[in-house]
Scaffold this motif. Sequence first.
Motif, PDB file in Angstrom:
ATOM      1  N   GLU A   1      -5.979   3.468  13.845  1.00  0.00           N
ATOM      2  CA  GLU A   1      -5.954   4.589  12.908  1.00  0.00           C
ATOM      3  C   GLU A   1      -6.894   4.319  11.741  1.00  0.00           C
ATOM      4  N   ARG A   2      -7.300   5.404  11.075  1.00  0.00           N
ATOM      5  CA  ARG A   2      -8.048   5.325   9.821  1.00  0.00           C
ATOM      6  C   ARG A   2      -7.362   6.230   8.828  1.00  0.00           C
ATOM      7  N   GLY A   3      -7.389   5.809   7.571  1.00  0.00           N
ATOM      8  CA  GLY A   3      -6.777   6.661   6.567  1.00  0.00           C
ATOM      9  C   GLY A   3      -7.041   6.169   5.165  1.00  0.00           C
ATOM     10  N   ALA A   4      -6.885   7.091   4.227  1.00  0.00           N
ATOM     11  CA  ALA A   4      -6.998   6.763   2.807  1.00  0.00           C
ATOM     12  C   ALA A   4      -5.646   6.238   2.341  1.00  0.00           C
ATOM     13  N   GLU A   5      -5.681   5.174   1.564  1.00  0.00           N
ATOM     14  CA  GLU A   5      -4.460   4.603   1.011  1.00  0.00           C
ATOM     15  C   GLU A   5      -4.721   4.167  -0.427  1.00  0.00           C
ATOM     16  N   VAL A   6      -3.656   3.750  -1.074  1.00  0.00           N
ATOM     17  CA  VAL A   6      -3.704   3.207  -2.413  1.00  0.00           C
ATOM     18  C   VAL A   6      -3.123   1.801  -2.331  1.00  0.00           C
ATOM     19  N   ALA A   7      -3.857   0.811  -2.801  1.00  0.00           N
ATOM     20  CA  ALA A   7      -3.356  -0.564  -2.835  1.00  0.00           C
ATOM     21  C   ALA A   7      -2.641  -0.799  -4.155  1.00  0.00           C
ATOM     22  N   ALA A   8      -1.637  -1.648  -4.118  1.00  0.00           N
ATOM     23  CA  ALA A   8      -0.904  -1.971  -5.348  1.00  0.00           C
ATOM     24  C   ALA A   8      -0.542  -3.449  -5.364  1.00  0.00           C
TER      25      ALA A   8
ATOM     26  N   THR B   1       0.847  -1.190   0.000  1.00  0.00           N
ATOM     27  CA  THR B   1       0.000   0.000   0.000  1.00  0.00           C
ATOM     28  C   THR B   1       0.886   1.245   0.000  1.00  0.00           C
ATOM     29  N   PHE B   2       0.299   2.341  -0.476  1.00  0.00           N
ATOM     30  CA  PHE B   2       0.989   3.629  -0.534  1.00  0.00           C
ATOM     31  C   PHE B   2       0.063   4.708   0.008  1.00  0.00           C
ATOM     32  N   PRO B   3       0.617   5.856   0.413  1.00  0.00           N
ATOM     33  CA  PRO B   3      -0.231   6.929   0.928  1.00  0.00           C
ATOM     34  C   PRO B   3      -1.001   7.678  -0.163  1.00  0.00           C
ATOM     35  N   ASP B   4      -0.517   7.586  -1.425  1.00  0.00           N
ATOM     36  CA  ASP B   4      -1.177   8.331  -2.496  1.00  0.00           C
ATOM     37  C   ASP B   4      -0.847   7.728  -3.855  1.00  0.00           C
ATOM     38  N   LEU B   5      -1.634   8.129  -4.835  1.00  0.00           N
ATOM     39  CA  LEU B   5      -1.501   7.610  -6.199  1.00  0.00           C
ATOM     40  C   LEU B   5      -0.149   7.960  -6.813  1.00  0.00           C
ATOM     41  N   ALA B   6       0.307   9.188  -6.623  1.00  0.00           N
ATOM     42  CA  ALA B   6       1.568   9.616  -7.240  1.00  0.00           C
ATOM     43  C   ALA B   6       2.740   8.768  -6.765  1.00  0.00           C
ATOM     44  N   SER B   7       2.838   8.511  -5.472  1.00  0.00           N
ATOM     45  CA  SER B   7       3.970   7.712  -4.984  1.00  0.00           C
ATOM     46  C   SER B   7       3.886   6.285  -5.509  1.00  0.00           C
ATOM     47  N   ALA B   8       2.693   5.722  -5.570  1.00  0.00           N
ATOM     48  CA  ALA B   8       2.539   4.361  -6.094  1.00  0.00           C
ATOM     49  C   ALA B   8       2.983   4.282  -7.552  1.00  0.00           C
ATOM     50  N   LEU B   9       2.530   5.222  -8.368  1.00  0.00           N
ATOM     51  CA  LEU B   9       2.879   5.217  -9.792  1.00  0.00           C
ATOM     52  C   LEU B   9       4.364   5.500 -10.018  1.00  0.00           C
ATOM     53  N   ASN B  10       4.925   6.445  -9.280  1.00  0.00           N
ATOM     54  CA  ASN B  10       6.338   6.787  -9.451  1.00  0.00           C
ATOM     55  C   ASN B  10       7.250   5.632  -9.041  1.00  0.00           C
ATOM     56  N   ILE B  11       6.963   5.030  -7.897  1.00  0.00           N
ATOM     57  CA  ILE B  11       7.776   3.902  -7.440  1.00  0.00           C
ATOM     58  C   ILE B  11       7.573   2.714  -8.369  1.00  0.00           C
ATOM     59  N   GLY B  12       6.337   2.472  -8.763  1.00  0.00           N
ATOM     60  CA  GLY B  12       6.061   1.380  -9.690  1.00  0.00           C
ATOM     61  C   GLY B  12       6.804   1.543 -11.001  1.00  0.00           C
ATOM     62  N   GLU B  13       6.795   2.742 -11.546  1.00  0.00           N
ATOM     63  CA  GLU B  13       7.509   2.979 -12.806  1.00  0.00           C
ATOM     64  C   GLU B  13       9.003   2.735 -12.647  1.00  0.00           C
TER      65      GLU B  13
END
Length: 117
Positions: A50-57, A10-22
């Motif tokens: 805790e509760r929070g929004a995340e991005v799964a990958a 999981t990542f905190p946001d879409l940008a970090s997931a996409l950048n690391i994935g790339e």
Amino acid sequence: MERPLLVYTTFPDLASALNIGEALVRERLIACINVMPGMQSVYSWKGAVERGAEVAALLKSREGLADALTAALKARHPYDTPIILHLPVAGADADTTAWILAETQPDGSAGAEPQSA
């Protein structure tokens, strides 16, 4: 023949997931990353709920790259303790397996692109 490996994180946001994935695709540690934004998580962290929004990958790789992929993911990940779960693949379509193995070859010998990653 080496088997595919799926890695869940999981990542905190879409940008970090996409950048690391790339970066991991470019380094040929993974053939593909599927990013699923909009996930809501409830989790225990340092004694508090805790509760929070995340991005799964979901990352598609090969078993032989498990340690190198984990190290590269940890080195780039914004979380202090990222969730990194290796999900062994019990079976896979032969063409899918061939594509993953070809795309994670260090010599750059890429295979044919799948119709949908």
